[in-house]
Design a protein around this motif. Structure first.
Motif, PDB file in Angstrom:
ATOM      1  N   HIS A  75      41.432  45.371  37.317  1.00  0.00           N
ATOM      2  CA  HIS A  75      42.848  45.374  36.965  1.00  0.00           C
ATOM      3  C   HIS A  75      43.572  44.386  37.871  1.00  0.00           C
ATOM      4  O   HIS A  75      43.546  44.537  39.096  1.00  0.00           O
ATOM      5  CB  HIS A  75      43.450  46.770  37.176  1.00  0.00           C
ATOM      6  CG  HIS A  75      42.680  47.849  36.475  1.00  0.00           C
ATOM      7  ND1 HIS A  75      43.040  48.340  35.249  1.00  0.00           N
ATOM      8  CD2 HIS A  75      41.549  48.508  36.828  1.00  0.00           C
ATOM      9  CE1 HIS A  75      42.175  49.270  34.873  1.00  0.00           C
ATOM     10  NE2 HIS A  75      41.251  49.396  35.817  1.00  0.00           N
ATOM     11  N   THR A  76      44.206  43.407  37.263  1.00  0.00           N
ATOM     12  CA  THR A  76      44.969  42.454  38.074  1.00  0.00           C
ATOM     13  C   THR A  76      46.377  42.351  37.504  1.00  0.00           C
ATOM     14  O   THR A  76      46.600  42.631  36.329  1.00  0.00           O
ATOM     15  CB  THR A  76      44.258  41.085  38.147  1.00  0.00           C
ATOM     16  OG1 THR A  76      44.923  40.258  39.111  1.00  0.00           O
ATOM     17  CG2 THR A  76      44.240  40.371  36.808  1.00  0.00           C
ATOM     18  N   ALA A 105      43.863  42.402  42.770  1.00  0.00           N
ATOM     19  CA  ALA A 105      42.936  42.937  41.773  1.00  0.00           C
ATOM     20  C   ALA A 105      42.270  44.192  42.336  1.00  0.00           C
ATOM     21  O   ALA A 105      41.934  44.241  43.524  1.00  0.00           O
ATOM     22  CB  ALA A 105      41.880  41.896  41.444  1.00  0.00           C
ATOM     23  N   LYS A 106      42.121  45.203  41.483  1.00  0.00           N
ATOM     24  CA  LYS A 106      41.457  46.449  41.878  1.00  0.00           C
ATOM     25  C   LYS A 106      40.486  46.876  40.778  1.00  0.00           C
ATOM     26  O   LYS A 106      40.732  46.613  39.605  1.00  0.00           O
ATOM     27  CB  LYS A 106      42.490  47.547  42.138  1.00  0.00           C
ATOM     28  CG  LYS A 106      43.382  47.239  43.349  1.00  0.00           C
ATOM     29  CD  LYS A 106      44.239  48.426  43.755  1.00  0.00           C
ATOM     30  CE  LYS A 106      45.044  48.095  45.007  1.00  0.00           C
ATOM     31  NZ  LYS A 106      45.897  49.230  45.430  1.00  0.00           N
ATOM     32  N   LEU A 107      39.413  47.563  41.177  1.00  0.00           N
ATOM     33  CA  LEU A 107      38.334  47.859  40.225  1.00  0.00           C
ATOM     34  C   LEU A 107      38.208  49.350  39.907  1.00  0.00           C
ATOM     35  O   LEU A 107      38.396  50.199  40.788  1.00  0.00           O
ATOM     36  CB  LEU A 107      37.037  47.325  40.833  1.00  0.00           C
ATOM     37  CG  LEU A 107      35.735  47.540  40.082  1.00  0.00           C
ATOM     38  CD1 LEU A 107      34.907  46.257  40.088  1.00  0.00           C
ATOM     39  CD2 LEU A 107      34.936  48.673  40.706  1.00  0.00           C
ATOM     40  N   THR A 108      37.921  49.638  38.634  1.00  0.00           N
ATOM     41  CA  THR A 108      37.530  50.996  38.229  1.00  0.00           C
ATOM     42  C   THR A 108      36.271  50.889  37.375  1.00  0.00           C
ATOM     43  O   THR A 108      35.874  49.797  36.975  1.00  0.00           O
ATOM     44  CB  THR A 108      38.605  51.688  37.350  1.00  0.00           C
ATOM     45  OG1 THR A 108      38.750  50.949  36.130  1.00  0.00           O
ATOM     46  CG2 THR A 108      39.934  51.825  38.043  1.00  0.00           C
ATOM     47  N   ASN A 121      41.013  36.606  43.014  1.00  0.00           N
ATOM     48  CA  ASN A 121      40.752  37.964  43.517  1.00  0.00           C
ATOM     49  C   ASN A 121      39.855  38.749  42.566  1.00  0.00           C
ATOM     50  O   ASN A 121      39.056  39.581  43.007  1.00  0.00           O
ATOM     51  CB  ASN A 121      42.067  38.693  43.785  1.00  0.00           C
ATOM     52  CG  ASN A 121      42.767  38.133  45.008  1.00  0.00           C
ATOM     53  OD1 ASN A 121      42.113  37.737  45.974  1.00  0.00           O
ATOM     54  ND2 ASN A 121      44.089  38.074  44.984  1.00  0.00           N
ATOM     55  N   SER A 122      39.963  38.484  41.260  1.00  0.00           N
ATOM     56  CA  SER A 122      39.086  39.159  40.294  1.00  0.00           C
ATOM     57  C   SER A 122      37.638  38.710  40.503  1.00  0.00           C
ATOM     58  O   SER A 122      36.711  39.528  40.477  1.00  0.00           O
ATOM     59  CB  SER A 122      39.520  38.840  38.861  1.00  0.00           C
ATOM     60  OG  SER A 122      40.813  39.348  38.615  1.00  0.00           O
ATOM     61  N   ILE A 123      37.442  37.426  40.709  1.00  0.00           N
ATOM     62  CA  ILE A 123      36.073  36.922  40.908  1.00  0.00           C
ATOM     63  C   ILE A 123      35.499  37.408  42.242  1.00  0.00           C
ATOM     64  O   ILE A 123      34.324  37.768  42.331  1.00  0.00           O
ATOM     65  CB  ILE A 123      36.045  35.385  40.764  1.00  0.00           C
ATOM     66  CG1 ILE A 123      36.178  35.061  39.273  1.00  0.00           C
ATOM     67  CG2 ILE A 123      34.768  34.775  41.332  1.00  0.00           C
ATOM     68  CD1 ILE A 123      36.300  33.615  38.942  1.00  0.00           C
ATOM     69  N   LYS A 124      36.349  37.480  43.246  1.00  0.00           N
ATOM     70  CA  LYS A 124      35.904  37.992  44.555  1.00  0.00           C
ATOM     71  C   LYS A 124      35.393  39.436  44.404  1.00  0.00           C
ATOM     72  O   LYS A 124      34.312  39.796  44.894  1.00  0.00           O
ATOM     73  CB  LYS A 124      37.097  37.928  45.516  1.00  0.00           C
ATOM     74  CG  LYS A 124      36.805  38.322  46.921  1.00  0.00           C
ATOM     75  CD  LYS A 124      37.913  37.841  47.857  1.00  0.00           C
ATOM     76  CE  LYS A 124      37.689  38.349  49.250  1.00  0.00           C
ATOM     77  NZ  LYS A 124      38.641  39.396  49.622  1.00  0.00           N
ATOM     78  N   LEU A 125      36.164  40.242  43.700  1.00  0.00           N
ATOM     79  CA  LEU A 125      35.794  41.634  43.475  1.00  0.00           C
ATOM     80  C   LEU A 125      34.518  41.727  42.632  1.00  0.00           C
ATOM     81  O   LEU A 125      33.636  42.544  42.900  1.00  0.00           O
ATOM     82  CB  LEU A 125      36.956  42.309  42.742  1.00  0.00           C
ATOM     83  CG  LEU A 125      37.238  43.782  42.917  1.00  0.00           C
ATOM     84  CD1 LEU A 125      37.211  44.212  44.364  1.00  0.00           C
ATOM     85  CD2 LEU A 125      38.621  44.096  42.305  1.00  0.00           C
ATOM     86  N   ALA A 126      34.409  40.873  41.648  1.00  0.00           N
ATOM     87  CA  ALA A 126      33.208  40.849  40.802  1.00  0.00           C
ATOM     88  C   ALA A 126      31.979  40.564  41.662  1.00  0.00           C
ATOM     89  O   ALA A 126      30.944  41.229  41.539  1.00  0.00           O
ATOM     90  CB  ALA A 126      33.353  39.794  39.706  1.00  0.00           C
ATOM     91  N   LEU A 133      50.436  32.618  42.182  1.00  0.00           N
ATOM     92  CA  LEU A 133      50.150  34.033  41.912  1.00  0.00           C
ATOM     93  C   LEU A 133      49.163  34.184  40.759  1.00  0.00           C
ATOM     94  O   LEU A 133      48.272  35.033  40.798  1.00  0.00           O
ATOM     95  CB  LEU A 133      51.454  34.784  41.611  1.00  0.00           C
ATOM     96  CG  LEU A 133      52.360  34.975  42.834  1.00  0.00           C
ATOM     97  CD1 LEU A 133      53.762  35.408  42.392  1.00  0.00           C
ATOM     98  CD2 LEU A 133      51.770  35.997  43.798  1.00  0.00           C
ATOM     99  N   LEU A 134      49.303  33.334  39.737  1.00  0.00           N
ATOM    100  CA  LEU A 134      48.362  33.411  38.616  1.00  0.00           C
ATOM    101  C   LEU A 134      46.953  33.016  39.082  1.00  0.00           C
ATOM    102  O   LEU A 134      45.968  33.673  38.748  1.00  0.00           O
ATOM    103  CB  LEU A 134      48.830  32.518  37.462  1.00  0.00           C
ATOM    104  CG  LEU A 134      47.998  32.631  36.181  1.00  0.00           C
ATOM    105  CD1 LEU A 134      48.017  34.058  35.620  1.00  0.00           C
ATOM    106  CD2 LEU A 134      48.501  31.651  35.125  1.00  0.00           C
ATOM    107  N   LYS A 135      46.894  31.979  39.890  1.00  0.00           N
ATOM    108  CA  LYS A 135      45.601  31.545  40.453  1.00  0.00           C
ATOM    109  C   LYS A 135      44.966  32.678  41.266  1.00  0.00           C
ATOM    110  O   LYS A 135      43.767  32.935  41.172  1.00  0.00           O
ATOM    111  CB  LYS A 135      45.838  30.307  41.330  1.00  0.00           C
ATOM    112  CG  LYS A 135      44.600  29.589  41.791  1.00  0.00           C
ATOM    113  CD  LYS A 135      45.039  28.294  42.474  1.00  0.00           C
ATOM    114  CE  LYS A 135      44.026  27.660  43.338  1.00  0.00           C
ATOM    115  NZ  LYS A 135      42.868  27.082  42.902  1.00  0.00           N
TER     116      LYS A 135
END
Ligand code: AR6
Length: 170
Positions: A74-75, A59-62, A97-102, A90-92
Motif C-alpha cells: 500500500h503506497t 509504502a507498507k505491506l500486508t 519505497n514499494s520496490i524496497k519493500l518488495a 513524492l511520486l518517485k
C-alpha cells in the motif's frame, strides 16, 4: 520480458505482490483501492487497521488474503496540485519505497497501478515517465525481481506507458 504493460483489473493478476494506490488512512477508498479491498475481502481492512496509516510517498505491506497475489503493498501517491509542491519527488518515492519493500520480502513479481493519475489528478504523461524511469532504473540490474507489470485500466494510459517503455528500452 522483465517489464510489461497489461491492460485490465490489477486484482486478477497472478504476481507475488500488487501495489495499491491508497490514501493516508490505508483503510480503503474508491478507484483501484476500492477494487483491491473488494477482491481481497474484509481481512485486508483488518490488516490495514494495524498499520496506522502512512505518509505520502511511504509504502507498507500486508498479505493479499483472497487475491491471487500473496501480498499487497500500500503506497500513498501525492495529490497533484500545480507541480511545485514536491509532487514528482513524492511520486518517485512511492515507486522506490514499494520496490524496497518488495526486495525485503523476496518478491519476484510485482504489479503497479498508475499511481496518482485517477482521483489524485497527476498528469498522465509526467506520471508515466516517473513510473517507468524509476522502476526500470531500480530493477534493471536486479536478478531478484524478475517481472514488473504496469497495470493500466484505460486505452490512453496503456498507450502512454507503452510509449515510455519502448523509449527506454530502445
Ligand atoms: N486495476 C488497475 N487499475 C485501476 C483499477 C483496477 N481495478 N481501478 C482503477 N484503476 P485511482 P489515485 C486505475 O483514482 O489517483 C482512492 O479513493 C485508474 O484508472 O484509483 O492514486 C484512494 O483511496 C487510474 O489510472 O488512484 C485515494 O483516496 C489509476 O488506477 C485516491 O483514490 C489510479 O487511479 C488515490 O487516487
Amino acid at each position: 520480458m522483465k517489464w510489461e504493460v497489461v491492460k485490465g483489473d490489477i486484482t486478477t493478476l497472478e504476481v507475488d505482490a500488487i501495489v495499491n494506490a491508497a490514501n493516508k488512512s490505508l483503510l480503503g477508498g474508491g478507484g483501484v483501492d476500492g477494487a483491491i479491498h473488494r477482491a481481497a475481502g474484509p481481512e485486508l481492512k483488518e490488516a490495514c487497521q494495524k498499520l496506522n496509516g502512512a505518509e505520502t510517498g511511504e509504502a507498507k505491506l500486508t498479505e493479499g488474503f483472497n487475491l491471487p497475489a500473496d501480498y499487497v503493498i500500500h503506497t500513498v501517491g501525492p495529490v497533484y496540485n500545480d507541480g511545485t509542491r514536491g509532487e514528482a519527488e513524492l511520486l518517485k518515492a512511492c515507486y522506490e519505497n514499494s520496490i524496497k519493500l518488495a526486495r525485503e520480502h523476496h518478491i519476484k513479481s510485482i504489479a503497479f497501478p498508475s499511481i496518482s493519475t485517477g482521483a489524485y489528478r497527476y498528469p498522465i504523461e509526467e506520471a508515466a515517465e516517473i513510473a517507468v524511469d524509476t522502476v526500470v532504473q531500480l530493477t534493471k540490474d536486479s536478478d531478484e525481481i524478475e517481472k514488473v507489470v504496469f497495470s493500466v485500466f484505460d486505452d490512453q494510459t496503456e498507450k502512454i506507458y507503452k510509449k515510455k517503455l519502448s523509449e527506454i528500452e530502445s
